[in-house]
Design an enzyme around this catalytic site. Structure first.
Site, short mmCIF file in Angstrom:
data_model
loop_
_atom_site.label_atom_id
_atom_site.label_comp_id
_atom_site.label_asym_id
_atom_site.label_seq_id
_atom_site.Cartn_x
_atom_site.Cartn_y
_atom_site.Cartn_z
N ASP A 157 0.92 -1.01 0.24
CA ASP A 157 0.22 0.07 -0.07
C ASP A 157 0.66 1.42 -0.17
OD1 ASP A 157 -2.52 1.36 0.30
OD2 ASP A 157 -2.68 1.34 2.22
N GLU A 158 0.31 2.56 -0.42
CA GLU A 158 0.83 3.78 -0.84
C GLU A 158 2.44 3.43 -1.52
OE1 GLU A 158 -0.63 6.30 0.05
OE2 GLU A 158 -1.84 6.20 1.70
#
Ligand code: ADP
Ligand code: MG
Ligand code: ZN
Length: 211
Positions: A99-100
């Site tokens: 994620d990110e």
């Protein structure tokens, strides 16, 4: 249309034979993390061996969880560099999720490409543009290397149309083009906005006056 696409993801999960890259992208609040978590949950039900990563820089909600804005979450391994991923996976790992991803280092596309070549399913989510409305570091490279790209939109807080951009607000006003990424002591927030409502003070206008 979207529903059919989701179904085909879910079917691929169960028949994985070789590796590939999936990118979930769009502005903040588009549901990128939600969609990542949804795919992860499905893989867990399918008893896949999955490791979830998150750059250490993203400390918004919890230290070792990936959390969406509506508070869904899953356990994650925090990493400082993309190459640390190799220390946390092995031959048995079927799926690598990040994620990110845009906050990781520039070696990230190469690391991810290697993982996919090894037969891993790599699912990453991240911003495609920064607050200036410009491509976010290596994300264009990752998007072109990916087998599957899902570009999500949020809802523009100004006009309610689909939002493709992230509006940065500093001390109650739209951020300036040259404002530093990290601001000490300022109150800072982000909003989802469409192209028309997105504001970047003092953004150079290359073709101003051309037509
Ligand atoms: P992302 O990872 O893309 O930033 P999340 O998956 O964390 O997005 O959060 C998406 C959730 O954010 C939505 O389900 C909704 O509850 C919430 N949300 C807040 N503001 C907005 C907005 N302007 N448009 C769409 N969703 C929003
Ligand atoms: Mg997110
Ligand atoms: Zn708008």
């Amino acid at each position: 249309m979207y529903y059919i696409q989701k179904e085909s993801w879910d079917n691929m999960v169960l028949n994985q034979k070789e590796g590939w890259i999936e990118v979930i992208t769009g502005p903040m609040f588009a549901g990128k993390t939600e969609e990542l978590l949804r795919r992860i949950k499905r893989l867990e039900y399918a008893k896949k061996n999955i490791v979830v990563f998150k750059p250490l820089i993203d400390n918004r909600y919890a230290d070792s969880d990936v959390v969406s804005h509506n508070n869904n979450k899953t356990k994650s391994v925090n990493i400082n560099t993309s190459e640390e991923i190799f220390l946390h996976i092995d031959k048995e790992t079927d799926v690598v999720a990040i994620d990110e991803v845009q906050f990781l280092d520039n070696k990230t596309p190469k690391v991810i490409d290697h993982l996919a070549s090894l037969g891993k399913r790599v699912i990453v989510s991240g911003l495609d543009m920064d607050f200036r409305g410009e491509p976010f570091s290596f994300m264009p490279m990752l998007l072109s290397m990916a087998e599957y790209v899902t570009k999500l939109s949020a809802v523009c807080v100004e006009c309610g149309t689909p939002a493709t951009r992230t509006q940065r607000i500093i001390n109650g006003r739209p951020a300036r083009y040259l404002d530093p990424i990290v601001l000490i002591g300022a109150s800072e927030s982000y909003e989802a906005r469409c192209r028309k409502c997105h504001r970047v003070h003092r953004k150079p206008k290359l073709y101003k006056g051309k037509i």
